[in-house]
Design an enzyme around this catalytic site. Structure first.
Site, short mmCIF file in Angstrom:
data_model
loop_
_atom_site.label_atom_id
_atom_site.label_comp_id
_atom_site.label_asym_id
_atom_site.label_seq_id
_atom_site.Cartn_x
_atom_site.Cartn_y
_atom_site.Cartn_z
CB THR A 95 10.40 46.25 45.16
OG1 THR A 95 9.72 46.73 46.32
CG2 THR A 95 10.01 47.12 43.98
CE LYS A 117 10.58 37.64 44.12
NZ LYS A 117 9.86 36.37 43.91
CG ASP A 131 2.20 29.80 45.40
OD1 ASP A 131 0.99 29.50 45.53
OD2 ASP A 131 2.64 30.96 45.55
#
Length: 733
Positions: A29, A44, A138
């Site tokens: 989260t 984070k 990514d």
């Protein structure tokens, strides 16, 4: 942008006080938090159930290292981190701006100068990363934040050092299939050339709104990445050879980041100068939103102590946009809370308030549903002929009413304004931030006007658009829906005939620019028989560059029709067959890729072309489904004689289903209401509301409640019920 903390979120972590949630996913989260010194950060964290895995902790440590390598210019500055803590955490600057996919959704594909500026900046970012022998692996639109001072790359969760394969099994692909390189798709070494391939995919998406290899299942995407030619439809001609070069299957044939930057670089001027106005407005809205009050912490879900989690990517209603110039955006720093923090810690006092209890419910004593009823208001029902579907939900405001629109406080039910001017909600619409109304007068010759409604008073402001060739008094005029850029409505010409259509009237579907008030386009609609009362449209949604409508024939049969929102051109249409009422069939669900019709079966149609993407087979071959709802990549619906089901929106795969229960056909009229941690559907057999855990489908006991249409109001923490004679609210979890 800010979501309320749930009851079991910690109050503090790593010396930071948690203020609100920014999002949540499978790994952890992200919170908005404040340090003891007053610094505002994005914090984070890792979910507790995976923090015990040493490999996952190692990945988290590598993510922290990669974020530090990227630095504050091209990424979010790292302030502090503790990968070894019981709950590993990472504190970075809070970047103020949309992700690239959100930016394209709001403003449409970027113009060529903006794509070039974006590509040049991202080349510099990747070059800095590669110079430290780190590859991102990514790179995708959702990992690129757009700020006024330039793009920032975030999320280094699978970044790693070149040649380090300790966390990647041979033959296993890590990354996002739609944007990974061919070598990555086969599990081979991902080098800087792989990041260049992904960057070309990102720039293709920025220029066209679609990736170079389309969408679909992971297997299909990985096959196309490896063997198919990229789809560069819509790419500006001058960029075609550049992106095609980067998308070469052989890594050796791709340019370096320096060579690519040289081919993209053109002209002078700052990054913000290349961005379209709509995107600058969205950045300004998010900058302005920092001064809004943080949401209150949600109470524990009634009846049990399970944690309510916020699904990844959720978007609650946001504050009204703050209109800032390009110069003002840059003066504020444009990209993060850090840029504005120079004005002093007092600016961020809004982050310092303590959590308080919910406001005292608005007391009423008249009849209505039971259960944990927080408030109810009588005589404000929404009848079925009311189009578009109500209520209109905004942050801090709930609009209900049939013969007169009321503004209610969603937390307490208190009346904010009783509709002094806005008559018939079918003539009102909202983009979730702004309220619009189509004027209605008693003078037959008056032109049709469109105005903004003052959310504080409910009064109409001066019209921003006056359509002199259309009449304001005609029955059948509908303000269908709105976006940050345009409002869409039905307008007509001819003589007023009361509450029906006239044989001498002509009708049109229209798009109106909200800034200039000019008519963007006009599409003729079929004539209505004399004295007909069937409205042209039963529902409407604008998603990106598509306008999704359920159009009703003169005989009352609905059809699903999709138009190009920019030009009005009809793209495709299909009948909505089924045994449910036309109004039930009109309750379609839409996301940025698919339309999910409500026509008895549960299926997904491509938003752009109407082609079937998938169809879900229920427990029985003839199983029927109620209208679906879609949120955060999951489709929810109620299946006859089974209960609620949750499907992956991309491919229709079943995620979970209720244990079979009696679901009569009459319970298939309305879609489920999707909350923060639960999905809700009414059960006639149980005479109550079923609540299923949004992650697992585990169902709590039925809550005592009356049959109604239910809507989630996340920012207020309320589940809104619209009954025949009341509007009511329950706790939302």
């Amino acid at each position: 942008m800010l979501f309320p903390l749930v009851h079991d979120d910690p109050h503090a972590l790593g010396g930071h006080r948690l203020v609100a949630r920014l999002g949540s996913g499978g790994m952890g989260t992200v919170y908005l938090a404040r340090s003891a010194a007053g610094r505002t950060v994005a914090l984070k964290t890792m979910h507790a159930h995976i923090a015990t895995d040493p490999a996952v902790r190692t990945r988290f440590r590598l993510e922290v290292d990669a974020a530090r390598v990227m630095g504050p210019v091209h990424g979010a500055r790292v302030f502090d981190a503790d990968p070894l803590a019981e709950t590993p955490w990472l504190a970075t600057e809070y970047v103020l701006g949309p992700s690239l996919d959100e930016a394209v959704s709001v403003a449409g594909p970027l113009p060529e100068p903006a794509v070039r500026a974006l590509g040049t900046a991202l080349c510099a970012a990747l070059a800095q990363l590669h110079a430290s022998d780190v590859v991102h692996r990514d790179l995708k639109p959702s990992n690129i934040m757009i700020t006024a001072e330039g793009p920032k790359i975030i999320d280094f969760g699978i970044a790693r050092a070149l040649g380090d394969d300790r966390l990647t099994r041979t033959g296993t692909a890590a990354g996002t299939p739609a944007f990974m390189s061919p070598e990555q798709a086969t599990g081979l070494e991902h080098t800087p050339a792989g990041d260049v391939f992904a960057l070309a995919g990102v720039l293709t998406y920025a220029a066209t709104g679609h990736g170079p290899f389309g969408s679909g299942s992971h297997a299909d995407l990985m096959y196309r990445v490896r063997y198919a030619d990229p789809d560069l439809t819509g790419v500006p001609p001058a960029l075609l050879p550049v992106l095609a070069h980067c998308l070469a299957k052989d890594p050796a044939d791709r340019p370096t980041t320096d060579a690519l930057a040289a081919r993209l670089r053109t002209g002078e001027g700052g990054f913000a100068d290349r961005l379209p106005e709509a995107l600058l407005m969205e950045i300004a809205r998010r900058v302005g939103g920092v001064w809004s009050d943080a949401p209150h912490r949600l109470p524990a879900p009634p009846g049990h102590g399970l944690a309510a989690t916020l699904p990844s990517g959720s978007q609650p209603p946001s504050p009204s946009p703050s209109v800032l110039s390009r110069r003002r955006l840059l003066a504020l720093g444009g990209g993060s809370v850090l840029g504005a923090a120079a004005v002093g810690a007092g600016t961020w006092a809004w982050l310092g308030h303590k959590d308080t209890d919910d406001p005292k419910p608005h007391a009423t004593t008249s009849k209505g549903p039971a259960w944990d009823l927080l408030w109810q208001v009588q005589e404000n029902s929404i009848s079925d002929p009311l189009i578009p579907p109500a209520p209109l939900v905004l942050d801090g405001l709930l609009l209900v009413g049939e013969n007169g629109m009321q503004g209610l406080d969603p937390a307490t039910g208190a009346v904010k304004w009783p509709d002094p001017e806005v008559w018939f909600m079918r003539r009102a619409a909202s983009d979730g931030k702004q309220l619009y109304a189509a004027d209605y007068t008693t003078v037959e010759s008056d032109p049709l006007r469109v105005s903004v409604i003052d959310p504080a008073t409910g009064r109409l402001r001066e019209p921003f658009s006056e359509l002199k060739d259309l009449r304001a008094i005609l029955f059948g005029t509908q303000l269908l829906c709105a976006t940050a850029d345009a409002v869409y409505l039905v307008g007509g010409r001819g003589t007023h005939t009361g509450t029906s259509f006239g044989k001498d009237q002509t009708w049109f579907l229209l798009g109106i620019d909200v800034r200039s008030g000019n008519k963007l386009w006009e599409v003729p609609l079929p004539a209505r028989p004399d004295k007909s009362e069937r409205l042209h449209f039963l529902s409407a949604r604008a998603v990106g560059k598509h306008l999704v409508l359920v159009q009703q024939s003169a005989e009352g049969e609905p059809r699903l029709v999709v138009h190009d929102a920019l030009t009005g051109r009809a793209l495709w249409n299909k009948p909505l067959d089924g045994k449910q009422s036309a109004l039930s069939r009109a309750r379609v669900a839409v996301d940025d890729r698919h339309v999910y019709p409500a026509a008895g079966e549960l299926t997904a149609l491509g938003l752009a072309d109407g082609k079937p993407a998938w169809r879900f087979q229920g427990q029985a071959p003839t199983a029927r489904f109620g209208p679906p709802a879609v949120k955060d990549g999951v489709v929810y619906a109620v299946e006859e004689n089974r209960g609620m089901v949750a499907l992956d929106a991309s491919n229709g795969t079943l995620r979970w289903a209720e244990k079979s229960r009696a679901v009569p056909f009459e319970d298939l009229d309305t879609p489920p209401a999707v909350g923060v941690g639960h999905v809700y559907a009414y059960s006639t057999a149980a005479s109550g509301l079923m609540a299923a855990d949004i992650r697992t489908g585990a169902v709590t006991r039925p809550f005592k409640a009356a049959k109604a249409r239910y809507f989630a109001h996340p920012s207020a923490g309320r589940l809104i019920a619209l009954g025949d004679e009341y509007t009511a609210a329950y706790p939302l979890s």
